[in-house]
Design a protein around this motif. Structure first.
Motif, PDB file in Angstrom:
ATOM      1  N   CYS A  68       4.746  -0.230   5.928  1.00  0.00           N
ATOM      2  CA  CYS A  68       5.401   0.232   4.689  1.00  0.00           C
ATOM      3  C   CYS A  68       6.376   1.377   4.984  1.00  0.00           C
ATOM      4  N   CYS A 118       0.819  -1.219   0.000  1.00  0.00           N
ATOM      5  CA  CYS A 118       0.000   0.000   0.000  1.00  0.00           C
ATOM      6  C   CYS A 118       0.856   1.274   0.000  1.00  0.00           C
ATOM      7  N   HIS A 119       2.104   1.174   0.404  1.00  0.00           N
ATOM      8  CA  HIS A 119       3.024   2.319   0.470  1.00  0.00           C
ATOM      9  C   HIS A 119       2.573   3.375   1.469  1.00  0.00           C
ATOM     10  N   ASN A 120       1.601   3.089   2.269  1.00  0.00           N
ATOM     11  CA  ASN A 120       0.984   4.140   3.080  1.00  0.00           C
ATOM     12  C   ASN A 120       0.462   3.606   4.415  1.00  0.00           C
ATOM     13  N   CYS A 121       1.266   2.760   5.073  1.00  0.00           N
ATOM     14  CA  CYS A 121       0.886   2.288   6.409  1.00  0.00           C
ATOM     15  C   CYS A 121       2.163   2.234   7.256  1.00  0.00           C
ATOM     16  N   CYS A 163       2.674  -5.563   5.474  1.00  0.00           N
ATOM     17  CA  CYS A 163       1.582  -4.682   5.029  1.00  0.00           C
ATOM     18  C   CYS A 163       0.296  -5.507   4.882  1.00  0.00           C
TER      19      CYS A 163
HETATM   20 ZN   LIG Z   1       1.301  -0.935   3.655  1.00  0.00          ZN
END
Ligand SMILES: [Zn+2]
Ligand SMILES: [Zn+2]
Length: 218
Positions: A130, A124-127, A138
């Motif tokens: 990550c 997700c690049h956004n947690c 993730c």
């Molecule tokens: Zn993530």
């Protein structure tokens, strides 16, 4: 940007998923980066990116064979069936070349670039995971050969942002297994805190993962 791309490519397709599975060589349609959206969490849904524009079409030259692939095809792990996600090919240790580049990533990628495909096709690049270099945890990770088509096939689409580059001088057949078994060992050696001169022992050192550990440690 593109190169000569056939309509169909060779693939090792799982047949009779489960305890009696076999892998059959078949021809499958070559995917279009612009039309491909994985069943499990589309690229856009995962990170606000456009699925039309930021994927690469890759022609694989090699794939590794990992025991996780066998578990996916046996469906003996607590994960959904590959077929439920529209996936017909396992595999997550691929190496090959880019043959088509999505419109929005042509500054970063070009046809002919060498790439590796790893066990996570995307995250997700956004947690928190990550952000802290632990993206293998993730919750929205997209597993290659389970949630999305794997490397037991000639042609595969992959999100440009999460595709690995293979440097010159590393042959494809070496780069493929580095995507999974050697990366697993690399991280465990880094986290072990071992220093040069220390002894290290690998149970199962002759296996696919252990043998990578011995080489890396050395
Ligand atoms: Zn993530
Ligand atoms: Zn693996």
């Amino acid at each position: 940007m593109s190169t000569d791309i056939p309509k169909l490519g060779w693939a090792g397709v799982v047949v009779n998923e489960g305890a009696e599975f076999t892998v059959e060589v078949q021809k499958l349609e070559v995917p279009e980066p612009s039309e491909y959206t994985p069943e499990y969490g589309t690229v856009s849904e995962m990170s606000n990116r456009s699925p039309e524009d930021d994927e690469l079409l890759v022609r694989l030259n090699v794939t590794g064979l990992c025991m996780s692939d066998v578990h996916y095809m046996l469906n003996d792990w607590a994960v959904p069936k590959m077929s439920e996600m529209g996936v017909r090919c396992a595999g997550h240790e691929g190496a090959g070349v880019v043959v088509k580049v999505g419109a929005n990533c042509q500054d970063a990628w070009k046809v002919g670039d060498r790439v590796g495909i790893k066990p996570l096709l995307d995250v997700c690049h956004n947690c928190e995971q990550c952000w802290s270099g632990r993206e293998n945890y993730c919750a929205k990770a997209n597993y290659t050969g389970l949630h999305s088509p794997g490397t037991y096939q000639q042609y595969l689409v992959t999100p440009a942002i999460y595709t690995s580059r293979i440097p010159d001088g590393v042959p494809d057949e070496v780069a493929g297994p580095i995507m999974c078994s050697a990366s697993t060992m690399h991280r465990s050696l880094v986290e072990s805190g071992l220093k040069p001169g220390n002894w290290v022992v690998f149970p199962g050192g002759g296996g696919g993962v252990g043998i990578q550990g011995i080489q890396l440690a050395r």
